[in-house]
Design a protein around this motif. Sequence first.
Motif, short mmCIF file in Angstrom:
data_model
loop_
_atom_site.label_atom_id
_atom_site.label_comp_id
_atom_site.label_asym_id
_atom_site.label_seq_id
_atom_site.Cartn_x
_atom_site.Cartn_y
_atom_site.Cartn_z
N GLN A 189 35.92 181.26 91.87
CA GLN A 189 36.99 180.28 91.78
C GLN A 189 36.36 178.89 91.73
OE1 GLN A 189 39.94 180.67 94.85
NE2 GLN A 189 40.88 178.70 94.43
N LEU A 190 36.76 178.08 90.76
CA LEU A 190 36.16 176.77 90.55
C LEU A 190 37.23 175.68 90.49
CD1 LEU A 190 33.70 177.63 87.60
CD2 LEU A 190 33.18 177.65 90.06
N SER A 191 36.84 174.51 90.98
CA SER A 191 37.61 173.30 90.73
C SER A 191 36.88 172.53 89.64
CB SER A 191 37.73 172.45 91.99
OG SER A 191 38.54 173.09 92.95
N VAL A 192 37.58 172.18 88.59
CA VAL A 192 36.95 171.57 87.42
C VAL A 192 37.63 170.26 87.10
CG1 VAL A 192 36.43 171.86 84.97
CG2 VAL A 192 36.34 173.84 86.51
N THR A 193 36.82 169.25 86.78
CA THR A 193 37.32 167.98 86.28
C THR A 193 36.86 167.81 84.84
OG1 THR A 193 37.22 166.99 88.49
CG2 THR A 193 37.37 165.48 86.62
N ALA A 194 37.75 167.38 83.99
CA ALA A 194 37.42 167.22 82.57
C ALA A 194 37.92 165.87 82.07
CB ALA A 194 38.02 168.34 81.74
N GLU A 195 37.23 165.34 81.06
CA GLU A 195 37.61 164.07 80.44
C GLU A 195 37.79 164.27 78.94
OE1 GLU A 195 35.02 160.86 81.32
OE2 GLU A 195 35.31 160.98 83.50
N LEU A 196 38.76 163.57 78.40
CA LEU A 196 39.02 163.64 76.97
C LEU A 196 38.13 162.64 76.25
CD1 LEU A 196 40.79 164.90 74.74
CD2 LEU A 196 42.40 163.01 75.10
N ARG A 197 37.24 163.16 75.41
CA ARG A 197 36.31 162.31 74.67
C ARG A 197 36.26 162.80 73.22
NH1 ARG A 197 31.02 161.58 78.69
NH2 ARG A 197 32.20 160.95 80.57
N GLY A 198 36.59 161.90 72.31
CA GLY A 198 36.54 162.25 70.90
C GLY A 198 37.47 163.38 70.52
#
Length: 209
Positions: A189-198
């Motif tokens: 189980q993971l906590s993930v942070t993502a950013e919108l790029r391109g």
Amino acid sequence: MSSTVEDSGVDASGAPDGPDAPDLTDASPDTSDAQTPPAPGGPGHRRALIAGGLAVLLLVLGGGGMLFRAHQLRNTPAAENRALTDTEATSQVTGDVSDTLGKVLSYTPQATDVTAQSARELLAGKAAKQYTALFGQVGKRAKEQQLTLTTQVVRAGVTRLTGTEARLLVFLDQTAQRKGKPAGVVAAQLSVTAELRGGNWLITDITAR
């Protein structure tokens, strides 16, 4: 043949004559207990105006309070969370993150360089640094032990989504197999942070839970 009024027992007003005849002089309705509007300018009139003014004031204040609460709701973090309203963006970030995790957390002894290349393209920030520091050792061990790791995202949910940042809770299964030995499956189980790029969502942070 005609008879006089006295002979009929009825007086000129048409009411019965005699001691038992009702007194019609008091037949007007009793209005002593009826509420009459206060006279303009009087104390009652002023009290009515004040009461009416207070009612209007309370109504206005109540309406203002509701407007203020509505403004608060529109400006709370929950209202800014597009994960609750933007299904298209939610689907995109879920798909991008799931695809990335499947690539960067899967490898074979003969193709660890493919996994490393995927990580360079799909990870950024803290996640990229952590991965670079760790995968050198993982890749070496995979070749030595002939270890194959396959990662599949079972479920991913977006917990927060703004214009350019998303946070997700991801459940995945990892199947590890050494050459000549049976495979074993481990849930993670993971906590993930993502950013919108391109136009693509890049993972910037991964934390095991």
